[in-house]
Design a protein around this motif. Structure first.
Motif, PDB file in Angstrom:
ATOM      1  N   GLU A  13       0.741  -1.287   0.138  1.00  0.00           N
ATOM      2  CA  GLU A  13      -0.024   0.064  -0.048  1.00  0.00           C
ATOM      3  C   GLU A  13       0.659   1.749  -0.121  1.00  0.00           C
ATOM      4  O   GLU A  13       0.413   1.959   0.310  1.00  0.00           O
ATOM      5  CB  GLU A  13      -1.251  -0.110   1.195  1.00  0.00           C
ATOM      6  N   GLU A  14       1.949   0.553  -0.070  1.00  0.00           N
ATOM      7  CA  GLU A  14       2.703   2.205   0.006  1.00  0.00           C
ATOM      8  C   GLU A  14       2.502   2.711  -1.245  1.00  0.00           C
ATOM      9  O   GLU A  14       2.411   3.217  -2.368  1.00  0.00           O
ATOM     10  CB  GLU A  14       3.917   1.543   0.042  1.00  0.00           C
ATOM     11  N   ASN A  15       2.677   4.226  -1.002  1.00  0.00           N
ATOM     12  CA  ASN A  15       2.553   5.335  -2.174  1.00  0.00           C
ATOM     13  C   ASN A  15       3.757   6.016  -2.991  1.00  0.00           C
ATOM     14  O   ASN A  15       5.017   6.366  -2.699  1.00  0.00           O
ATOM     15  CB  ASN A  15       1.976   7.113  -1.647  1.00  0.00           C
ATOM     16  N   ARG A  16       3.761   5.265  -4.235  1.00  0.00           N
ATOM     17  CA  ARG A  16       5.208   5.086  -5.087  1.00  0.00           C
ATOM     18  C   ARG A  16       5.328   6.504  -5.186  1.00  0.00           C
ATOM     19  O   ARG A  16       6.743   6.413  -5.586  1.00  0.00           O
ATOM     20  CB  ARG A  16       4.827   4.006  -6.198  1.00  0.00           C
ATOM     21  N   GLY A  17       5.018   7.568  -4.986  1.00  0.00           N
ATOM     22  CA  GLY A  17       5.159   9.289  -5.111  1.00  0.00           C
ATOM     23  C   GLY A  17       5.465   9.884  -4.273  1.00  0.00           C
ATOM     24  O   GLY A  17       6.289  11.182  -4.592  1.00  0.00           O
ATOM     25  N   SER A  18       5.870   8.629  -2.786  1.00  0.00           N
ATOM     26  CA  SER A  18       6.227  10.502  -1.702  1.00  0.00           C
ATOM     27  C   SER A  18       7.071   9.756  -1.587  1.00  0.00           C
ATOM     28  O   SER A  18       8.359   9.133  -2.104  1.00  0.00           O
ATOM     29  CB  SER A  18       5.419   9.005  -0.794  1.00  0.00           C
ATOM     30  N   ILE A  19       7.635  11.627  -1.032  1.00  0.00           N
ATOM     31  CA  ILE A  19       9.051  11.161  -1.131  1.00  0.00           C
ATOM     32  C   ILE A  19       9.667  10.067  -0.398  1.00  0.00           C
ATOM     33  O   ILE A  19      11.079   9.460  -0.677  1.00  0.00           O
ATOM     34  CB  ILE A  19       9.500  12.812  -0.261  1.00  0.00           C
ATOM     35  N   VAL A  23      12.644   7.275  -2.095  1.00  0.00           N
ATOM     36  CA  VAL A  23      14.019   8.042  -1.430  1.00  0.00           C
ATOM     37  C   VAL A  23      14.441   6.390  -1.303  1.00  0.00           C
ATOM     38  O   VAL A  23      16.166   6.076  -1.613  1.00  0.00           O
ATOM     39  CB  VAL A  23      14.418   8.610   0.015  1.00  0.00           C
ATOM     40  N   PHE A  24      13.945   5.715  -0.439  1.00  0.00           N
ATOM     41  CA  PHE A  24      13.842   3.898  -0.915  1.00  0.00           C
ATOM     42  C   PHE A  24      14.225   3.670  -1.846  1.00  0.00           C
ATOM     43  O   PHE A  24      15.255   2.850  -2.067  1.00  0.00           O
ATOM     44  CB  PHE A  24      12.573   3.596  -0.586  1.00  0.00           C
ATOM     45  N   SER A  25      13.669   3.882  -2.912  1.00  0.00           N
ATOM     46  CA  SER A  25      14.080   3.352  -4.801  1.00  0.00           C
ATOM     47  C   SER A  25      15.880   3.816  -4.872  1.00  0.00           C
ATOM     48  O   SER A  25      16.391   2.714  -5.680  1.00  0.00           O
ATOM     49  CB  SER A  25      12.468   4.186  -5.503  1.00  0.00           C
ATOM     50  N   PHE A  26      15.428   4.667  -4.280  1.00  0.00           N
ATOM     51  CA  PHE A  26      17.045   5.550  -5.236  1.00  0.00           C
ATOM     52  C   PHE A  26      18.308   4.992  -4.218  1.00  0.00           C
ATOM     53  O   PHE A  26      19.304   4.374  -4.363  1.00  0.00           O
ATOM     54  CB  PHE A  26      17.576   7.416  -4.803  1.00  0.00           C
ATOM     55  N   THR A  27      18.176   4.698  -2.985  1.00  0.00           N
ATOM     56  CA  THR A  27      19.123   3.903  -2.182  1.00  0.00           C
ATOM     57  C   THR A  27      18.702   2.499  -2.579  1.00  0.00           C
ATOM     58  O   THR A  27      20.171   1.996  -2.173  1.00  0.00           O
ATOM     59  CB  THR A  27      18.480   4.025  -0.794  1.00  0.00           C
ATOM     60  N   ASN A  28      18.605   2.057  -3.154  1.00  0.00           N
ATOM     61  CA  ASN A  28      18.627   0.360  -3.910  1.00  0.00           C
ATOM     62  C   ASN A  28      19.189   0.942  -5.038  1.00  0.00           C
ATOM     63  O   ASN A  28      19.727  -0.270  -5.692  1.00  0.00           O
ATOM     64  CB  ASN A  28      17.160  -0.119  -4.256  1.00  0.00           C
TER      65      ASN A  28
END
Length: 87
Positions: A13-19, A23-28
């Motif tokens: 249910e994570e909002n993929r547009g949220s900051i 940040v989580f995606s960039f960290t990966n």
């Protein structure tokens, strides 16, 4: 010492547009590129891409630290990121 683990805990249910998610995606991506560059040291295009992603993540973290300090602290602790330097 570079950590080899990639964070794979993504809430459905994570909002993929949220900051936080960005940040989580960039960290990966950063961790994946860092491990790639350990073996391919002269891959300059990947180095450039890594620097661009680092800059994007830094700008998002800076924005988050100004707007939502509690959420910022929680996120950097969860992702095991160093706190940004203040000028």
């Amino acid at each position: 010492m570079v950590k080899k683990k990639f964070i794979s805990v993504i809430s459905e249910e994570e909002n993929r547009g949220s900051i936080e998610f960005q940040v989580f995606s960039f960290t990966n991506k950063i961790r994946r590129l860092t491990s790639h560059l350990e073996f391919h040291r002269k891959d300059y295009l990947s180095q450039r891409g890594l620097r661009k992603i680092l800059g994007k993540r830094q700008r998002l973290l800076s924005y988050l630290s100004k707007k939502q300090k509690v959420s910022y602290k929680e996120l950097i602790n969860q992702l095991d990121i160093r706190e940004s330097k203040t000028r």
